[in-house]
Design an enzyme around this catalytic site. Structure first.
Site, PDB file in Angstrom:
ATOM      1  N   LYS A 156      -0.617  38.158  60.812  1.00 33.08           N
ATOM      2  CA  LYS A 156       0.503  38.434  60.116  1.00 33.08           C
ATOM      3  C   LYS A 156       1.092  39.768  59.619  1.00 33.08           C
ATOM      4  CE  LYS A 156      -0.990  34.987  57.382  1.00 33.08           C
ATOM      5  NZ  LYS A 156      -2.111  34.649  58.050  1.00 33.08           N
ATOM      6  N   ILE A 157      -0.094  40.377  59.020  1.00 35.38           N
ATOM      7  CA  ILE A 157       0.161  41.722  58.611  1.00 35.38           C
ATOM      8  C   ILE A 157       0.314  42.884  59.791  1.00 35.38           C
ATOM      9  CG2 ILE A 157      -0.629  43.622  57.152  1.00 35.38           C
ATOM     10  CD1 ILE A 157      -1.840  41.437  55.294  1.00 35.38           C
ATOM     11  N   CYS A 204      -7.794  43.268  60.092  1.00 31.53           N
ATOM     12  CA  CYS A 204      -8.479  42.002  60.304  1.00 31.53           C
ATOM     13  C   CYS A 204      -9.233  41.826  59.003  1.00 31.53           C
ATOM     14  CB  CYS A 204      -9.415  42.459  61.539  1.00 31.53           C
ATOM     15  SG  CYS A 204     -10.547  43.809  61.051  1.00 31.53           S
ATOM     16  N   PRO A 205     -10.012  40.421  58.850  1.00 24.40           N
ATOM     17  CA  PRO A 205     -10.746  40.119  57.758  1.00 24.40           C
ATOM     18  C   PRO A 205     -11.867  40.946  57.949  1.00 24.40           C
ATOM     19  CG  PRO A 205     -10.641  38.433  59.404  1.00 24.40           C
ATOM     20  CD  PRO A 205      -9.487  39.554  59.800  1.00 24.40           C
ATOM     21  N   ASN A 210     -18.275  42.577  61.450  1.00 21.42           N
ATOM     22  CA  ASN A 210     -17.400  43.760  61.557  1.00 21.42           C
ATOM     23  C   ASN A 210     -17.506  44.725  60.210  1.00 21.42           C
ATOM     24  OD1 ASN A 210     -15.796  42.724  59.529  1.00 21.42           O
ATOM     25  ND2 ASN A 210     -14.069  42.289  61.033  1.00 21.42           N
ATOM     26  N   THR A 231      -5.815  48.929  54.691  1.00 15.21           N
ATOM     27  CA  THR A 231      -5.191  48.119  53.755  1.00 15.21           C
ATOM     28  C   THR A 231      -5.988  46.744  53.650  1.00 15.21           C
ATOM     29  OG1 THR A 231      -3.544  47.498  55.195  1.00 15.21           O
ATOM     30  CG2 THR A 231      -3.117  49.270  53.587  1.00 15.21           C
ATOM     31  N   SER A 232      -7.179  46.613  54.416  1.00 17.63           N
ATOM     32  CA  SER A 232      -7.541  45.107  54.648  1.00 17.63           C
ATOM     33  C   SER A 232      -8.890  44.832  53.664  1.00 17.63           C
ATOM     34  CB  SER A 232      -8.358  44.973  56.042  1.00 17.63           C
ATOM     35  OG  SER A 232      -7.426  44.138  56.982  1.00 17.63           O
ATOM     36  N   ARG A 233      -9.998  45.636  54.147  1.00 11.80           N
ATOM     37  CA  ARG A 233     -11.262  45.412  53.069  1.00 11.80           C
ATOM     38  C   ARG A 233     -11.857  46.551  53.248  1.00 11.80           C
ATOM     39  NH1 ARG A 233      -8.606  42.253  50.821  1.00 11.80           N
ATOM     40  NH2 ARG A 233      -8.975  39.806  50.369  1.00 11.80           N
ATOM     41  N   ASP A 257      -6.222  51.618  50.730  1.00 13.58           N
ATOM     42  CA  ASP A 257      -5.998  51.023  49.712  1.00 13.58           C
ATOM     43  C   ASP A 257      -7.197  50.056  49.294  1.00 13.58           C
ATOM     44  OD1 ASP A 257      -3.959  49.823  48.054  1.00 13.58           O
ATOM     45  OD2 ASP A 257      -4.130  47.867  49.160  1.00 13.58           O
ATOM     46  N   GLU A 262     -15.333  48.910  45.745  1.00 15.81           N
ATOM     47  CA  GLU A 262     -14.032  49.032  44.623  1.00 15.81           C
ATOM     48  C   GLU A 262     -14.227  47.838  43.432  1.00 15.81           C
ATOM     49  OE1 GLU A 262     -10.902  47.416  47.405  1.00 15.81           O
ATOM     50  OE2 GLU A 262     -10.550  45.800  46.202  1.00 15.81           O
ATOM     51  N   HIS A 294      -6.014  49.203  45.741  1.00 16.31           N
ATOM     52  CA  HIS A 294      -5.879  47.755  46.231  1.00 16.31           C
ATOM     53  C   HIS A 294      -4.460  47.098  45.704  1.00 16.31           C
ATOM     54  CE1 HIS A 294      -8.266  44.099  48.166  1.00 16.31           C
ATOM     55  NE2 HIS A 294      -7.021  44.038  48.061  1.00 16.31           N
TER      56      HIS A 294
HETATM   57  P1  NAD Z   1      -4.543  37.007  59.403  1.00 19.03           P
HETATM   58  O1  NAD Z   1      -5.280  35.967  59.346  1.00 19.03           O
HETATM   59  O2  NAD Z   1      -2.872  36.637  59.745  1.00 19.03           O
HETATM   60  O3  NAD Z   1      -4.848  38.134  60.717  1.00 19.03           O
HETATM   61  C1  NAD Z   1      -5.996  38.333  60.888  1.00 19.03           C
HETATM   62  C2  NAD Z   1      -6.266  38.809  62.318  1.00 19.03           C
HETATM   63  O4  NAD Z   1      -7.550  39.442  62.350  1.00 19.03           O
HETATM   64  C3  NAD Z   1      -6.232  37.693  63.173  1.00 19.03           C
HETATM   65  O5  NAD Z   1      -5.223  37.889  64.470  1.00 19.03           O
HETATM   66  C4  NAD Z   1      -7.602  37.489  63.706  1.00 19.03           C
HETATM   67  O6  NAD Z   1      -7.685  36.881  64.897  1.00 19.03           O
HETATM   68  C5  NAD Z   1      -8.236  38.890  63.480  1.00 19.03           C
HETATM   69  N1  NAD Z   1      -9.593  39.028  63.589  1.00 19.03           N
HETATM   70  C6  NAD Z   1     -10.490  38.167  62.799  1.00 19.03           C
HETATM   71  N2  NAD Z   1     -11.881  38.618  62.985  1.00 19.03           N
HETATM   72  C7  NAD Z   1     -11.665  39.879  63.671  1.00 19.03           C
HETATM   73  C8  NAD Z   1     -12.525  41.125  64.201  1.00 19.03           C
HETATM   74  N3  NAD Z   1     -13.733  40.782  63.812  1.00 19.03           N
HETATM   75  N4  NAD Z   1     -11.880  42.114  64.921  1.00 19.03           N
HETATM   76  C9  NAD Z   1     -10.672  41.984  65.051  1.00 19.03           C
HETATM   77  N5  NAD Z   1      -9.780  41.257  64.663  1.00 19.03           N
HETATM   78  C10 NAD Z   1     -10.238  39.916  63.844  1.00 19.03           C
HETATM   79  O7  NAD Z   1      -4.463  37.792  58.147  1.00 19.03           O
HETATM   80  P2  NAD Z   1      -3.316  38.888  57.721  1.00 19.03           P
HETATM   81  O8  NAD Z   1      -2.730  37.972  56.609  1.00 19.03           O
HETATM   82  O9  NAD Z   1      -2.736  39.551  58.387  1.00 19.03           O
HETATM   83  O10 NAD Z   1      -4.376  39.812  56.653  1.00 19.03           O
HETATM   84  C11 NAD Z   1      -5.352  40.667  57.175  1.00 19.03           C
HETATM   85  C12 NAD Z   1      -6.465  41.149  56.286  1.00 19.03           C
HETATM   86  O11 NAD Z   1      -5.479  41.891  55.347  1.00 19.03           O
HETATM   87  C13 NAD Z   1      -6.951  40.150  55.193  1.00 19.03           C
HETATM   88  O12 NAD Z   1      -8.054  39.473  55.988  1.00 19.03           O
HETATM   89  C14 NAD Z   1      -7.261  40.924  53.951  1.00 19.03           C
HETATM   90  O13 NAD Z   1      -8.650  41.308  54.187  1.00 19.03           O
HETATM   91  C15 NAD Z   1      -6.260  42.151  53.829  1.00 19.03           C
HETATM   92  N6  NAD Z   1      -5.197  41.712  52.805  1.00 19.03           N
HETATM   93  C16 NAD Z   1      -5.276  42.963  52.066  1.00 19.03           C
HETATM   94  C17 NAD Z   1      -4.238  42.887  50.990  1.00 19.03           C
HETATM   95  C18 NAD Z   1      -4.343  44.056  50.251  1.00 19.03           C
HETATM   96  O14 NAD Z   1      -3.376  43.960  48.835  1.00 19.03           O
HETATM   97  N7  NAD Z   1      -4.689  45.264  50.342  1.00 19.03           N
HETATM   98  C19 NAD Z   1      -3.373  41.866  50.859  1.00 19.03           C
HETATM   99  C20 NAD Z   1      -3.560  40.672  51.691  1.00 19.03           C
HETATM  100  C21 NAD Z   1      -4.457  40.784  52.626  1.00 19.03           C
END
Ligand code: NAD
Length: 346
Positions: A156-157, A204-205, A210, A231-233, A257, A262, A294
């Site tokens: 999604k993001i 990605c998560p 990873n 901005t992920s983890r 972020d 953290e 974050h």
């Molecule tokens: P999502 O589940 O819609 O998309 C995640 C994508 O990552 C999927 O397409 C999945 O196939 C892919 N993926 C899974 N494992 C992978 C790997 N090993 N290598 C590459 N791609 C891989 O999630 P989203 O809603 O787009 O969110 C993504 C990440 O953003 C979340 O996992 C979270 O860690 C992070 N996040 C951060 C904040 C923030 O405030 N900074 C807020 C929300 C989410």
């Protein structure tokens, strides 16, 4: 339904506001706690039906055992990621629900805000003009138009970030463990992404597989001057290796972020303290590193969605047999959960 009691850990002012608003009919009895959920604090959930937690609450085996022994039935994550929860250990004991999406726009837009701030030196210019220093020396940036951005994770993001980048006239390449079919996204191998990208953005998560995907080896393969956005983890990046990569002038800039350690620092005011984390202190000291704590999710729209979805998850869990936003370790292993969210996972 009798009034369900929720122990709400790590509550901040903005959480309270949005949850009080969403719970305006006082359907739930919510106790807001400043402290994070840890082995030592979980006793505060005594007598509660559910606990509500965020990204830095540590839901490990011991915490799960204690909550289970107290009769807590549900852990409601008010976030999307669940790497801080031992979901395999929780299976069969306590159900876990999350907010799978609250505003992917908030996070994608923040990623772009960080990128623009960094490469156009806005963080430097802001401080200068506040001090009536109108010199432009050292503020030269570069155009995003025509640059290649490598996006890791096209969920999604990631996809919204891709759209934003395309709006800037950037060339987008991407890597995803599960590439989306017919998406029009130009998927490449990770090695190709490292080699070709001027900017790399992580969406990605975090998984065991990873953790530290950005490390000394992958940085070696990158272009000199590459900008990294996370901005992920935090643990997707080996932070010590990142410091070395920046010192070696290989990494042009980092926009962070999230940070792997953290949980000890973010969301707290340490402005009058000496921060013990030398890696974080070194990163923050660098002129080409921007750290936000974050914050990417923090918009009014996201907070409202988080509160409404979290309380909706709790309501649905206790009133019905369905649980659409449940996570279990079988769900996490794509498709292997038999319940496919039509029923509770166990
Ligand atoms: P999502 O589940 O819609 O998309 C995640 C994508 O990552 C999927 O397409 C999945 O196939 C892919 N993926 C899974 N494992 C992978 C790997 N090993 N290598 C590459 N791609 C891989 O999630 P989203 O809603 O787009 O969110 C993504 C990440 O953003 C979340 O996992 C979270 O860690 C992070 N996040 C951060 C904040 C923030 O405030 N900074 C807020 C929300 C989410």
């Amino acid at each position: 339904m009798d009034k369900k009691k929720i122990a709400f850990f790590d509550a901040k002012d903005y959480d309270r506001q949005s949850f009080i608003n969403s719970n305006r009919d006082e359907e739930f009895d919510i106790t807001y706690l400043d402290t994070r959920l840890t082995v030592d604090t979980c006793k505060l959930a005594e007598g509660c039906d559910a606990v509500c937690v965020f990204v830095n609450d540590d839901v490990n085996r011991e915490v799960i055992d204690r909550l289970y022994a107290m009769g807590v039935k549900l852990i409601a994550l008010r976030c999307a990621g669940y790497n801080n929860v031992d979901i395999e250990y929780a299976y069969g004991k306590i159900h876990i629900v999350r907010v799978p999406a609250y505003s992917p726009y908030a996070v994608a837009e923040h990623a772009m805000a960080l990128l623009l701030t960094s490469i156009r030196r806005i963080h430097k210019a802001y401080i200068r003009t506040k001090d009536f220093n109108f010199s432009l020396n050292g503020l030269t940036g570069f155009d995003l138009h025509g640059k290649t951005v490598g996006v890791i994770g096209t969920g999604k993001i990631g996809r919204i970030f891709i759209d934003i980048c395309r709006g800037f006239g950037m060339k987008v390449i991407a890597y995803d463990k599960f590439p989306a079919k017919d998406s029009g996204i130009d998927y490449v191998s990770l090695d190709e992404l490292w080699e070709k990208s001027d900017i790399i953005s992580l969406h990605c998560p975090l998984t065991d597989e990873n953790r530290h995907m950005i490390n000394a080896d992958s940085m070696d393969k990158m272009k000199k001057g590459v900008v990294i956005i996370n901005t992920s983890r935090g643990a997707l990046i080996d932070s010590e290796a990142l410091v070395e990569g920046i010192k070696a002038r290989k990494i042009g800039a980092a926009c962070l972020d999230v940070y792997e350690e953290e949980s000890n620092v973010f969301f707290h005011d340490y402005s009058n303290h000496i921060v013990n984390d030398d890696v974080l202190a070194r990163l923050i000291s660098m002129p080409n590193v921007i750290v936000t704590s974050h914050q990417a999710f923090l918009t009014n729209e996201a907070l409202t969605n988080i509160a409404d979805t979290t309380l909706g998850n709790v309501r649905e869990f206790f009133e019905k047999d369905t649980c659409p936003n449940e996570v279990c370790y079988k769900c996490a292993n794509i498709g292997s959960c038999q319940q496919t969210h039509e029923k509770k996972c166990f």
